[in-house]
Design an enzyme around this catalytic site. Structure first.
Site, PDB file in Angstrom:
ATOM      1  N   CYS A 118       0.819  -1.217   0.000  1.00 53.08           N
ATOM      2  CA  CYS A 118       0.000   0.000   0.000  1.00 53.08           C
ATOM      3  C   CYS A 118       0.854   1.269   0.000  1.00 53.08           C
ATOM      4  O   CYS A 118       0.327   2.364  -0.203  1.00 53.08           O
ATOM      5  CB  CYS A 118      -0.940  -0.019   1.194  1.00 53.08           C
ATOM      6  SG  CYS A 118      -1.983  -1.477   1.204  1.00 53.08           S
ATOM      7  N   HIS A 259      -3.376   7.144   2.514  1.00 50.04           N
ATOM      8  CA  HIS A 259      -3.774   5.812   2.047  1.00 50.04           C
ATOM      9  C   HIS A 259      -5.097   5.466   2.723  1.00 50.04           C
ATOM     10  O   HIS A 259      -5.272   5.684   3.920  1.00 50.04           O
ATOM     11  CB  HIS A 259      -2.684   4.805   2.432  1.00 50.04           C
ATOM     12  CG  HIS A 259      -3.103   3.381   2.279  1.00 50.04           C
ATOM     13  ND1 HIS A 259      -3.730   2.919   1.142  1.00 50.04           N
ATOM     14  CD2 HIS A 259      -3.009   2.316   3.136  1.00 50.04           C
ATOM     15  CE1 HIS A 259      -3.995   1.638   1.299  1.00 50.04           C
ATOM     16  NE2 HIS A 259      -3.578   1.250   2.490  1.00 50.04           N
ATOM     17  N   ASN A 289      -9.974  -0.513   0.621  1.00 54.59           N
ATOM     18  CA  ASN A 289      -8.522  -0.339   0.520  1.00 54.59           C
ATOM     19  C   ASN A 289      -8.062  -0.857  -0.844  1.00 54.59           C
ATOM     20  O   ASN A 289      -8.036  -2.060  -1.087  1.00 54.59           O
ATOM     21  CB  ASN A 289      -7.868  -1.124   1.667  1.00 54.59           C
ATOM     22  CG  ASN A 289      -6.357  -1.025   1.665  1.00 54.59           C
ATOM     23  OD1 ASN A 289      -5.753  -0.624   0.682  1.00 54.59           O
ATOM     24  ND2 ASN A 289      -5.744  -1.410   2.776  1.00 54.59           N
TER      25      ASN A 289
HETATM   26  O1  UT7 Z   1      -3.002  -1.239   4.192  1.00 56.85           O
HETATM   27  C1  UT7 Z   1      -3.036  -1.887   5.426  1.00 56.85           C
HETATM   28  C2  UT7 Z   1      -4.223  -2.797   5.444  1.00 56.85           C
HETATM   29  N1  UT7 Z   1      -4.707  -3.261   6.701  1.00 56.85           N
HETATM   30  C3  UT7 Z   1      -5.327  -2.509   7.650  1.00 56.85           C
HETATM   31  O2  UT7 Z   1      -5.400  -1.306   7.591  1.00 56.85           O
HETATM   32  C4  UT7 Z   1      -5.967  -3.265   8.782  1.00 56.85           C
HETATM   33  C5  UT7 Z   1      -6.054  -2.497  10.056  1.00 56.85           C
HETATM   34  N2  UT7 Z   1      -6.923  -3.231  11.014  1.00 56.85           N
HETATM   35  C6  UT7 Z   1      -8.256  -3.049  11.029  1.00 56.85           C
HETATM   36  O3  UT7 Z   1      -8.790  -2.218  10.307  1.00 56.85           O
HETATM   37  C7  UT7 Z   1      -9.038  -3.877  12.018  1.00 56.85           C
HETATM   38  O4  UT7 Z   1      -8.183  -4.727  12.733  1.00 56.85           O
HETATM   39  C8  UT7 Z   1     -10.159  -4.721  11.352  1.00 56.85           C
HETATM   40  C9  UT7 Z   1     -11.287  -3.806  10.882  1.00 56.85           C
HETATM   41  C10 UT7 Z   1      -9.630  -5.512  10.178  1.00 56.85           C
HETATM   42  C11 UT7 Z   1     -10.756  -5.706  12.328  1.00 56.85           C
HETATM   43  O5  UT7 Z   1     -11.217  -5.028  13.490  1.00 56.85           O
HETATM   44  P1  UT7 Z   1     -10.844  -5.553  14.955  1.00 56.85           P
HETATM   45  O6  UT7 Z   1     -11.552  -4.697  15.899  1.00 56.85           O
HETATM   46  O7  UT7 Z   1      -9.347  -5.639  15.040  1.00 56.85           O
HETATM   47  O8  UT7 Z   1     -11.513  -6.975  14.951  1.00 56.85           O
HETATM   48  P2  UT7 Z   1     -10.901  -8.419  15.278  1.00 56.85           P
HETATM   49  O9  UT7 Z   1     -10.321  -9.010  14.037  1.00 56.85           O
HETATM   50  O10 UT7 Z   1     -10.047  -8.386  16.506  1.00 56.85           O
HETATM   51  O11 UT7 Z   1     -12.210  -9.172  15.645  1.00 56.85           O
HETATM   52  C12 UT7 Z   1     -13.041  -8.784  16.768  1.00 56.85           C
HETATM   53  C13 UT7 Z   1     -14.287  -9.637  16.740  1.00 56.85           C
HETATM   54  C14 UT7 Z   1     -13.989 -11.125  16.656  1.00 56.85           C
HETATM   55  O12 UT7 Z   1     -14.983 -11.806  17.377  1.00 56.85           O
HETATM   56  P3  UT7 Z   1     -14.699 -12.355  18.855  1.00 56.85           P
HETATM   57  O13 UT7 Z   1     -13.513 -13.280  18.726  1.00 56.85           O
HETATM   58  O14 UT7 Z   1     -14.393 -11.128  19.680  1.00 56.85           O
HETATM   59  O15 UT7 Z   1     -15.970 -13.045  19.212  1.00 56.85           O
HETATM   60  C15 UT7 Z   1     -14.142 -11.445  15.188  1.00 56.85           C
HETATM   61  O16 UT7 Z   1     -14.479 -12.789  14.956  1.00 56.85           O
HETATM   62  O17 UT7 Z   1     -15.063  -9.327  15.585  1.00 56.85           O
HETATM   63  C16 UT7 Z   1     -15.262 -10.513  14.812  1.00 56.85           C
HETATM   64  N3  UT7 Z   1     -15.250 -10.150  13.410  1.00 56.85           N
HETATM   65  C17 UT7 Z   1     -16.344  -9.816  12.707  1.00 56.85           C
HETATM   66  N4  UT7 Z   1     -17.620  -9.743  13.048  1.00 56.85           N
HETATM   67  C18 UT7 Z   1     -18.511  -9.376  12.105  1.00 56.85           C
HETATM   68  C19 UT7 Z   1     -14.158 -10.059  12.585  1.00 56.85           C
HETATM   69  N5  UT7 Z   1     -14.542  -9.665  11.358  1.00 56.85           N
HETATM   70  C20 UT7 Z   1     -15.895  -9.527  11.408  1.00 56.85           C
HETATM   71  C21 UT7 Z   1     -16.851  -9.144  10.466  1.00 56.85           C
HETATM   72  N6  UT7 Z   1     -18.148  -9.072  10.852  1.00 56.85           N
HETATM   73  N7  UT7 Z   1     -16.537  -8.810   9.192  1.00 56.85           N
END
Ligand code: UT7
Length: 337
Positions: A118, A259, A289
């Site tokens: 990115c 970005h 993204n």
């Molecule tokens: O160019 C660089 C590219 N990458 C980035 O910029 C990524 C930066 N990171 C993020 O934007 C965030 O980490 C995400 C938006 C990807 C994810 O958010 P998060 O708050 O870090 O969520 P997580 O992966 O820690 O998941 C939290 C909870 C989990 O459930 P439990 O284990 O707490 O029960 C996941 O299973 O949310 C759940 N979850 C979802 N629920 C509904 C993960 N993805 C989803 C989803 N819909 N799409």
């Protein structure tokens, strides 16, 4: 250090996104999620994806044609093409060379792709700047194009909600008026945290030897939490350093064009710079993204929608796999897009 003698002009910028729109509601057909969950955590409502035989090459070609048209430079005068491509349709031939041929460039000019994910556009700008400063090449075409959707794991709801496809392009040339459009530009990498975002190339050992324990899937693997923490701690500070290097103050810069990875990350940078919403360009809502293409798409679309007035300045910043990151303070001349 670059021996800065020949000044650089950003002559033209273009973009292209595919027509197919996938909304957050559409994703509920793939796994358990909701528009509300995705939008509140990322600011994304929809993204564009290539379909059928369409690839990043088709998108990159149109973006390049648009940037060249704006630059006023004859396509036959382009003397180098740099592809910022981390999810191209093929590892080789490089996307840059393929698009160069499709543009009808007759000379056998150099064309190569570089992988800085990115941050790819900013890395490519630094390489192009060095070539122009030193007089090696004069009219450089940068193409930032990825078909992320082809390497997304569409069963992984924490990564597949984020990415979209798109292409951006930029023509950089010699500033005949002596005014350098790049006031500052810095790029960095830390491979020690490279495992935060990975895409392995599916591969095998020679059939006569022991095979590797693991074979890469070829899909994007990401530790979203770590990437998020890295982005909100490292990037805002880095943007301030780029601004300091430019000799301007944050107030003197007209726009932040970051970005487009996550709206909350964009807001962390905005907060650090104490910028009003009008100064911050965000279109993540519509495209997700699009990796290296996200900055040029945001720039050109910002101009088209009247959010950006040209004859102004902007601070760009990117971060992504590597981990890589980079920032630049640039002049946006009239007519570049
Ligand atoms: O160019 C660089 C590219 N990458 C980035 O910029 C990524 C930066 N990171 C993020 O934007 C965030 O980490 C995400 C938006 C990807 C994810 O958010 P998060 O708050 O870090 O969520 P997580 O992966 O820690 O998941 C939290 C909870 C989990 O459930 P439990 O284990 O707490 O029960 C996941 O299973 O949310 C759940 N979850 C979802 N629920 C509904 C993960 N993805 C989803 C989803 N819909 N799409």
């Amino acid at each position: 250090m670059v021996n800065k003698n020949i000044p650089v002009r950003i002559a033209g910028v273009g973009y292209c996104v595919p027509d197919t729109v996938i909304t957050n509601d559409d994703l509920t057909k793939l796994y358990e999620t909701s528009d509300e969950w995705i939008y509140t955590r990322t600011g994304i409502k929809e993204r564009r994806v290539v379909a059928g035989n369409e690839t990043a090459i088709d998108l990159g070609l149109v973006a390049a044609q648009n940037a060249i048209a704006k630059s006023g430079i004859d396509v036959q005068d382009i003397d180098c093409i740099i592809g910022a491509a981390s999810a191209p349709p093929k590892l080789y031939p490089p996307l840059s060379a393929t698009i160069g041929a499709k543009l009808g460039i007759k000379e056998h000019i150099p064309a190569f792709d570089m992988t800085a994910a990115c941050t790819g556009l900013i890395y490519a700008m630094q390489v192009a700047r060095g070539f122009i400063h030193s007089g090696i090449y004069k009219n450089i075409l940068i193409i930032a194009a990825d078909n992320n959707s082809k390497i997304t794991d569409w069963t992984d709801r924490s990564t597949s909600i984020l990415f979209g496809d798109g292409a951006g392009a930029m023509v950089m040339t010699v500033a005949e008026d002596g005014v350098d459009d790049i006031l500052s530009l810095k790029i960095s990498a830390n491979g020690a945290i490279g495992h935060y975002i990975e895409t392995g190339v599916p591969s095998q050992c020679c059939p006569l030897v022991k095979q590797a324990d693991e074979v890469a899937s070829g899909k994007i693997l990401m530790n979203g939490k770590e990437v998020y923490k890295f982005a909100v701690t490292t990037v805002p500070k880095y943007v301030e350093e780029c601004i300091a290097l430019s000799g301007l103050t944050a107030e003197q810069i007209d726009y932040l064009i970051p970005h487009q990875a996550n709206q909350r990350i964009i807001e962390a940078i905005q907060k650090r710079l104490k910028y009003s919403d009008e100064k911050v360009i965000s279109n993540i809502r519509y495209y997700g993204n699009t990796s290296a293409a996200s900055i040029p798409i945001a720039l050109v679309e910002g101009v088209e929608k009247g959010k950006i007035k040209l004859n102004s300045t902007a601070v760009l910043c990117g971060f992504g796999a590597g981990m890589t990151w980079g920032g630049a303070v640039i002049r946006l001349r009239d007519g570049i897009c």
